[in-house]
Design an enzyme around this catalytic site. Structure first.
Site, PDB file in Angstrom:
ATOM      1  N   ASP A 159      -6.891  -2.609   7.056  1.00 24.72           N
ATOM      2  CA  ASP A 159      -5.500  -2.261   6.792  1.00 24.72           C
ATOM      3  C   ASP A 159      -4.611  -3.324   7.426  1.00 24.72           C
ATOM      4  O   ASP A 159      -5.067  -4.421   7.750  1.00 24.72           O
ATOM      5  CB  ASP A 159      -5.200  -0.867   7.381  1.00 24.72           C
ATOM      6  CG  ASP A 159      -4.208  -0.081   6.539  1.00 24.72           C
ATOM      7  OD1 ASP A 159      -3.030  -0.491   6.503  1.00 24.72           O
ATOM      8  OD2 ASP A 159      -4.602   0.919   5.924  1.00 24.72           O
ATOM      9  N   HIS A 205       2.036   0.588   8.271  1.00 26.61           N
ATOM     10  CA  HIS A 205       1.034   1.242   7.425  1.00 26.61           C
ATOM     11  C   HIS A 205      -0.250   1.535   8.190  1.00 26.61           C
ATOM     12  O   HIS A 205      -0.772   2.646   8.173  1.00 26.61           O
ATOM     13  CB  HIS A 205       0.747   0.364   6.211  1.00 26.61           C
ATOM     14  CG  HIS A 205      -0.065   1.017   5.146  1.00 26.61           C
ATOM     15  ND1 HIS A 205      -1.438   0.945   5.123  1.00 26.61           N
ATOM     16  CD2 HIS A 205       0.291   1.761   4.075  1.00 26.61           C
ATOM     17  CE1 HIS A 205      -1.891   1.613   4.063  1.00 26.61           C
ATOM     18  NE2 HIS A 205      -0.862   2.113   3.417  1.00 26.61           N
ATOM     19  N   SER A 238      -2.354   5.956  -0.267  1.00 22.58           N
ATOM     20  CA  SER A 238      -2.911   5.455   0.999  1.00 22.58           C
ATOM     21  C   SER A 238      -3.201   6.571   1.977  1.00 22.58           C
ATOM     22  O   SER A 238      -4.211   6.559   2.683  1.00 22.58           O
ATOM     23  CB  SER A 238      -1.915   4.492   1.675  1.00 22.58           C
ATOM     24  OG  SER A 238      -2.059   3.191   1.221  1.00 22.58           O
TER      25      SER A 238
END
Length: 433
Positions: free
Chosen positions: A183, A215, A371
């Site tokens: 990620d 994120h 996600s």
């Protein structure tokens, strides 16, 4: 004098461009500081005694171009023979970088194509060689991210799938599992990671601008966040090996395929049982070959987001590859996320709309996108493998589909797959929602 009242020009909602599975937000007023941009101070804009105040319309700004899908002059090849590599060099190809993939016993190379050769022609040249079949563009992959009194494990997202409340790390389900994730960066100093078995690594080149921590922090917290915080993790006692394979180019945050496969190889050497990929991009021959080997040869479960390109988009990868568990996002009512990609490759649905998880610096906030559905399935896969250590990775998806709660039309479908992921009796303490 009669006052002249002019209508205020209110900014339009954020403009969004969709390119395959990549989504670019052109403008976004995400103001969480509690301030009100309107003038509500009690003043009277209808001022008969002063000059007329004219608020000019903002000058239109041209939309930003969509981000690139691949590097413009590079091919990535997997395991070229010395003879084939020499042939390519003689034709004008140049080796930019190479890495030894320890787990696969092969060498991946990033090649600069000859001047005057198109990228498609260069790929055809490499793929025509005996050892060049697994060669492709250096594609880019991007993360797939799109308020009530929710707090930690009591959030509606967890209640909707009967996830057990886990009070402390060392007594939680999945505590013997090792999960890998690729990620963006992660804020390891966030309070939710205190005491977590969190192994952070950056793999993108040091010369590149580092990725942000928004994120990655949110995804990692969904997996191993402290149960005592507002960003409680699903398997807080598990070991998490998190690799930052992303970099920034302007406002674009992306991972190239060359770095991505190096990260996948590294996770394989760490003996992870599950890999969480909350990212998506185009099909790529190198990625397909590596994913096949991870699942079928290395017995690792790979879970990925279907992508946020919209219901009419083409499938995104690696989720659309057969061995990968493809995850879509639903809200607490079981309705699919409006921008989720659809297709026969969809395996499972999981909470991914207004999911409560860690903010990048401290505290927690809601997140939406496919996600954030992926960690729910990765956690379920980790618990399933903990309970059944001899279950082959290729069969984990089938077992999780059997445990899912059907959504939409009866039976598997292109929107929800087999339905909402469920734990059943896998984890002691699981409760009905």
């Amino acid at each position: 004098m009669v006052a002249l009242v002019l209508a205020l020009l209110v900014p339009a909602p954020a403009a969004v461009l969709l390119l395959g599975s990549a989504t670019i937000v052109l403008a976004d007023d995400d103001d969480d500081d509690g301030r009100d941009d309107d003038d509500d101070d009690g003043g009277d804009d209808d001022d008969d005694d002063g000059p007329i105040r004219v608020r000019r319309a903002p000058v239109p700004v041209a939309p930003a171009p969509p981000p690139p899908v691949f590097a413009p002059d590079e091919i990535v090849a997997l395991s070229l023979s010395d003879e084939d590599l020499a042939t390519l060099v003689a034709q004008g190809f140049a080796v930019i970088e190479e890495i030894s993939l320890t787990e696969f016993g092969e060498t991946s190379r990033r090649l600069r194509i000859p001047g005057g050769t198109t990228l498609i022609a260069a790929r055809d040249i490499v793929q025509a060689l005996a050892s060049g079949e697994a060669a492709d563009f250096n594609h880019y992959y991007r993360s797939e991210q799109g308020f009530d009194g929710c707090s930690g494990a009591s959030c509606p997202a967890r209640r909707s799938i009967a996830w057990p409340v886990q009070s402390v790390r060392d007594t939680s389900c999945g505590r013997s599992a090792t999960i890998g994730m690729i990620d963006t960066g992660i804020n390891g100093d966030h309070e939710t990671f205190a005491g977590a078995a969190l192994d952070l690594r950056r793999m993108s080149p040091e010369s590149f601008d580092p990725s942000g921590a928004v994120h990655g922090t949110a995804v990692a917290a969904l997996l191993v966040g402290d149960p005592a915080t507002r960003a409680a993790g699903l398997v807080p006692g598990a070991r998490l090996v998190a690799i930052d394979a992303f970099h920034r180019r302007g406002s674009d945050e992306r991972a190239d395929i060359f770095t991505l496969i190096e990260a996948l190889d590294t996770l394989a050497t760490e003996e992870v049982g599950v890999i969480n990929l909350s990212l998506a991009g185009p099909p790529n021959a190198v990625l397909e070959a590596v994913v096949e080997r991870l699942v079928r040869d290395r017995n690792i479960v790979v879970v990925s987001a279907v992508g946020n390109g919209g219901p009419a988009s083409e499938p995104a990868y690696p989720a659309a590859y057969a061995p990968v568990i493809a995850v879509t996002a639903v809200d607490r009512a079981g309705e699919v996320y409006r921008r989720a990609v659809r297709g026969d490759h969809v395996d499972l649905a999981a909470p991914g709309v207004d999911v409560w998880t860690a903010a990048s610096i401290s505290g927690a906030r809601q997140k939406t996108g496919t996600s954030f559905a992926v960690p729910f399935v990765s956690a379920a896969a980790a618990i399933l493998r903990e309970a059944h250590p001899d279950l082959p990775a290729i069969e984990v998806a089938a077992r999780l589909r059997d445990l899912a709660r059907d959504l939409g039309e009866p039976g598997p479908d292109a929107i929800f797959g087999a339905g909402l992921v469920g734990l059943g009796a896998l984890c002691d303490g699981a409760r009905d929602g």
